[in-house]
Scaffold this active site. Structure first.
Site, mmCIF file in Angstrom:
data_model
loop_
_atom_site.group_PDB
_atom_site.id
_atom_site.type_symbol
_atom_site.label_atom_id
_atom_site.label_comp_id
_atom_site.label_asym_id
_atom_site.label_seq_id
_atom_site.Cartn_x
_atom_site.Cartn_y
_atom_site.Cartn_z
ATOM 1 N N GLY A 68 -8.281 -20.138 -13.396
ATOM 2 C CA GLY A 68 -10.008 -20.143 -13.218
ATOM 3 C C GLY A 68 -11.052 -21.984 -13.784
ATOM 4 O O GLY A 68 -10.750 -22.647 -14.793
ATOM 5 N N LYS A 109 -16.909 -25.021 -24.404
ATOM 6 C CA LYS A 109 -17.156 -25.441 -25.946
ATOM 7 C C LYS A 109 -16.427 -26.335 -26.988
ATOM 8 O O LYS A 109 -17.208 -26.245 -28.050
ATOM 9 C CB LYS A 109 -16.076 -23.771 -26.295
ATOM 10 C CG LYS A 109 -17.560 -22.405 -26.471
ATOM 11 C CD LYS A 109 -17.911 -22.294 -25.018
ATOM 12 C CE LYS A 109 -19.063 -22.816 -24.262
ATOM 13 N NZ LYS A 109 -19.442 -23.087 -23.178
ATOM 14 N N GLY A 138 -14.367 -16.256 -7.471
ATOM 15 C CA GLY A 138 -15.385 -17.245 -8.412
ATOM 16 C C GLY A 138 -16.372 -17.422 -7.773
ATOM 17 O O GLY A 138 -16.411 -17.134 -7.115
ATOM 18 N N GLY A 177 -30.630 -24.131 -16.947
ATOM 19 C CA GLY A 177 -29.498 -22.414 -17.588
ATOM 20 C C GLY A 177 -29.127 -22.849 -18.455
ATOM 21 O O GLY A 177 -28.955 -24.280 -19.468
ATOM 22 N N LEU A 184 -28.410 -26.697 -20.113
ATOM 23 C CA LEU A 184 -28.938 -26.932 -21.640
ATOM 24 C C LEU A 184 -27.155 -27.368 -22.870
ATOM 25 O O LEU A 184 -27.607 -28.193 -23.259
ATOM 26 C CB LEU A 184 -29.643 -25.661 -22.466
ATOM 27 C CG LEU A 184 -30.809 -25.887 -21.812
ATOM 28 C CD1 LEU A 184 -31.400 -24.061 -22.493
ATOM 29 C CD2 LEU A 184 -31.562 -26.459 -22.237
ATOM 30 N N GLU A 191 -2.750 -18.303 -6.827
ATOM 31 C CA GLU A 191 -4.052 -19.537 -7.110
ATOM 32 C C GLU A 191 -3.570 -20.731 -6.693
ATOM 33 O O GLU A 191 -2.478 -20.960 -6.698
ATOM 34 C CB GLU A 191 -3.338 -19.503 -8.861
ATOM 35 C CG GLU A 191 -4.862 -20.619 -9.417
ATOM 36 C CD GLU A 191 -6.423 -21.179 -9.206
ATOM 37 O OE1 GLU A 191 -6.355 -19.931 -9.584
ATOM 38 O OE2 GLU A 191 -6.685 -21.189 -8.605
ATOM 39 N N HIS A 222 -22.615 -7.994 -47.524
ATOM 40 C CA HIS A 222 -24.030 -9.495 -47.979
ATOM 41 C C HIS A 222 -22.745 -10.337 -49.116
ATOM 42 O O HIS A 222 -22.261 -9.935 -49.455
ATOM 43 C CB HIS A 222 -24.444 -8.505 -48.975
ATOM 44 C CG HIS A 222 -25.597 -9.463 -50.215
ATOM 45 N ND1 HIS A 222 -26.812 -10.061 -49.242
ATOM 46 C CD2 HIS A 222 -25.625 -10.718 -51.016
ATOM 47 C CE1 HIS A 222 -27.620 -11.420 -50.277
ATOM 48 N NE2 HIS A 222 -26.887 -11.377 -51.281
ATOM 49 N N MET A 243 -23.015 -13.999 -13.250
ATOM 50 C CA MET A 243 -22.085 -15.157 -13.354
ATOM 51 C C MET A 243 -21.269 -14.817 -14.425
ATOM 52 O O MET A 243 -21.222 -16.142 -15.307
ATOM 53 C CB MET A 243 -21.730 -16.179 -12.904
ATOM 54 C CG MET A 243 -22.480 -15.316 -10.880
ATOM 55 S SD MET A 243 -22.776 -17.486 -9.991
ATOM 56 C CE MET A 243 -21.914 -16.867 -8.564
ATOM 57 N N LEU A 244 -20.658 -13.952 -14.748
ATOM 58 C CA LEU A 244 -19.761 -14.447 -16.802
ATOM 59 C C LEU A 244 -18.149 -14.183 -16.895
ATOM 60 O O LEU A 244 -17.958 -12.931 -15.839
ATOM 61 C CB LEU A 244 -20.839 -13.250 -17.556
ATOM 62 C CG LEU A 244 -22.336 -13.724 -17.147
ATOM 63 C CD1 LEU A 244 -22.595 -12.691 -18.440
ATOM 64 C CD2 LEU A 244 -22.933 -15.221 -18.641
#
Ligand code: NAD
Length: 460
Positions: free
Chosen positions: A39, A50, A143, A181, A185, A32, A439, A313-314
């Protein structure tokens, strides 16, 4: 140094491949170039975005929604430095976690830039010079990088990519995002929640290309209510720094001025500078590495996985390919179910999708039934105060097999997991409809949408 297997790249594809290889008994090393493992996803992608999405959502909720819950806050203040530091700590903990997993699994780590000098030999250029590695087999998992846009002059400051937009030291008054995309967003939402006036320029006549059209339309309306402005059909010709801000030029209309600009028009495979040509691996027209169903390139000792090969690309697609690739090498078996790879955009509400869209089914001439159920009619969604969106399920008109599930709504990213498992198992709409869903949970919306494919949803 010699290893049985060398993986180039320690992103989700590469580090997972290396760990799985170690589990299978390979003597494995991972090269790496960055000091931190993980990455793009862990360092400057999924995880930091996130963290900021979560923090900015809390700020936004405190400002706009807490009062409706009867929670009064006095004066509310944004401490951006603390928010960014928390994001950095989250990233730091996770990248160190990968280093810990390498140690635990005895994956040898090399820091430096790897380049093929022969099909089984790599030159690793690191801080202390060049090391040569020999390997029976090499997996390329390097990547992708942000795609440039002709005429847009990235300056790493006012005009940047997602990497810079994760670390701006102050909230820009005005932000222009090029590309509606996932990246545009998500990061557009972060800065809009923190107070920026955000304009999203999109070349197409819709947002979220590739996602269900009906839900993308609904999502656009929700994002507009949140303050995001969209200009669809806008082709950006160029952008440059101008004094303290930037100027964006759009085909056929007046230029726009803004304080900062985020370029988010896609990513491209990171396949340059690896010496692939020297060993006879030719790239396709999009710069990707062609592989067969076992991830093998045309050079027998070299495989490739993740963003450098075809497909979405996930991170999770790359991880599963990493596992399948080393399992193929060890046992001759390995599998990724490409029809069941979920895709999620972590806006609020989230947009999630797995399987085929209506448009794809229609153009393939596959007969389907559609069932849809709104969050508004679900008790838990009401209690949460998040009632926007719907679950839409597409089943084969004759066999009832689930072909696609599309969700716009709070926690769509978690709800889609059930749909991915259902598709992986070849479940029918009736299987999903008959399964008992607790529920009160949001998962009942999935069950109701499955019932709706047979016209028998209960709560609507
Ligand atoms: P994207 O391909 O998802 O979206 C780019 C958008 O830019 C498209 O809508 C495209 O039409 C538009 N565009 C292209 N050229 C333009 C132009 N000249 N002017 C205006 N608009 C233009 O790319 P992205 O959002 O940059 O994401 C890159 C990759 O990373 C994607 O493969 C995405 O799936 C992945 N990613 C996924 C997630 C997630 O799953 N949550 C998050 C971030 C990134």
């Amino acid at each position: 140094m010699k290893h049985e297997l060398v993986v180039i790249g320690a992103g989700p594809g590469g580090y997972v491949a290396a760990i799985r290889a170690a589990q299978l008994g390979f003597d494995v090393a991972c090269v790496e170039k960055e000091p931190a493992l993980g990455g793009t996803c862990l360092r400057v992608g999924c995880i930091p975005s996130k963290a900021l999405l979560e923090s900015s959502e809390l700020y936004h909720e405190a400002k706009h929604s807490f009062a409706s819950h009867g929670v009064k806050v006095g004066s509310l203040e944004l401490d951006l430095a603390t928010m960014l530091a928390r994001k950095d700590r989250t990233v730091d903990g996770l990248t160190k976690g990968v280093a810990g997993l390498f140690k635990k699994n005895k994956v040898t780590r090399y820091e430096g830039h790897a380049r093929f000098v022969a099909p089984t030999r790599l030159a690793i250029e690191g801080k202390s010079g060049v090391t040569e590695l020999e390997a029976d087999h090499v997996i390329v998992a390097t990547g992708s990088v942000s795609a440039p846009l002709s005429g847009v002059e990235l300056d790493g400051d006012r005009i940047g990519t997602s990497t810079e937009a994760l670390a701006w030291p102050a909230v820009p008054k005005s932000l222009v995002v090029i590309g509606a995309g996932a990246i545009g967003l998500e990061l557009g939402s972060v800065w809009a929640r923190l107070g920026a006036k955000v304009t999203v320029l999109e070349y197409l006549d819709r947002i979220l290309p590739g996602m269900d059209t009906e839900l993308a339309l609904e999502a656009k309306k929700v994002f507009e209510k949140q303050g995001l402005a969209f200009r669809l059909g806008a082709r950006v010709k160029g952008a440059r720094r101008d004094g303290d801000g930037c100027v964006v030029e759009i085909d056929g209309s007046e230029p726009i001025r803004c304080e900062r600009l985020l370029l988010a028009v896609g990513r491209r495979p990171n396949t340059q500078g690896l010496g692939l040509e020297a060993i006879g691996v030719e790239l396709d027209a999009k710069g990707r590495i062609p592989v067969d169903a076992h991830y093998a390139t045309k050079v027998p000792s070299v495989s490739a996985i993740g963003d450098v090969i075809a497909g979405p690309m996930l991170a999770h697609k790359a991880e599963d390919e990493g596992v399948a690739c080393v399992e193929f090498l060890k046992t001759g078996y390995g599998h990724v179910e490409y029809d069941a790879i979920p895709s999620i955009v972590y806006t609020a509400p989230e947009v999630a999708s797995v399987g085929k869209t209506e448009e794809e089914l229609a153009s393939a001439g596959i007969p389907f039934e559609k069932g849809s159920f709104p969050f508004l009619a679900n008790g838990r969604a009401k209690a949460l105060g998040h009632t926007e969106g719907r679950v839409k399920i597409l089943v084969h008109a004759e066999t009832d097999r689930i072909l696609g599930v599309h969700i716009l709504g709070i926690r769509a990213g978690d709800l889609i997991a059930e749909a991915a498992v259902a598709i992986e198992f070849g479940a029918s709409g009736e299987d999903l409809a008959r399964a008992t869903h607790a529920h009160p949970t949001l998962s009942e919306i999935v069950k109701e949408a499955a019932l709706a494919t047979q016209g028998r949803a209960i709560h609507i």
